[in-house]
Design an enzyme around this catalytic site. Structure first.
Site: not given
Length: 80
Positions: A16-18
């Site tokens: 998941n981000c980042p």
């Protein structure tokens, strides 16, 4: 489907981000100028982040696809 043959593949599935963009930055850095990178991701935010990454750093986003929650990107590294 595309017939691009990548020089390298980044599998960011499940991240998941980042993290996908951080890993993308490292993979692009290790790629030769003009090299082609295929990115596989499952984080929907990559639809926004990867095009912005390419635009900001001058790399070419050749194609992007979505298939059942998996996002695919083909990125050509800019010439040095």
């Amino acid at each position: 489907m595309t017939d691009f043959t990548p020089d390298a593949i980044l599998d960011a599935t499940g991240l998941n981000c980042p993290e996908p963009v951080m890993m993308l930055h490292q993979h692009v850095r290790n790629l030769a100028a003009g090299g082609l990178l295929k990115v596989i991701a499952t984080d929907p935010s990559t639809r926004r982040d990867i095009p912005k990454f390419c635009n900001f750093l001058g790399h070419e986003l050749l194609q992007q696809q979505e298939d059942a929650g998996t996002f695919l990107y083909w990125i050509r590294k800019k010439a040095d």
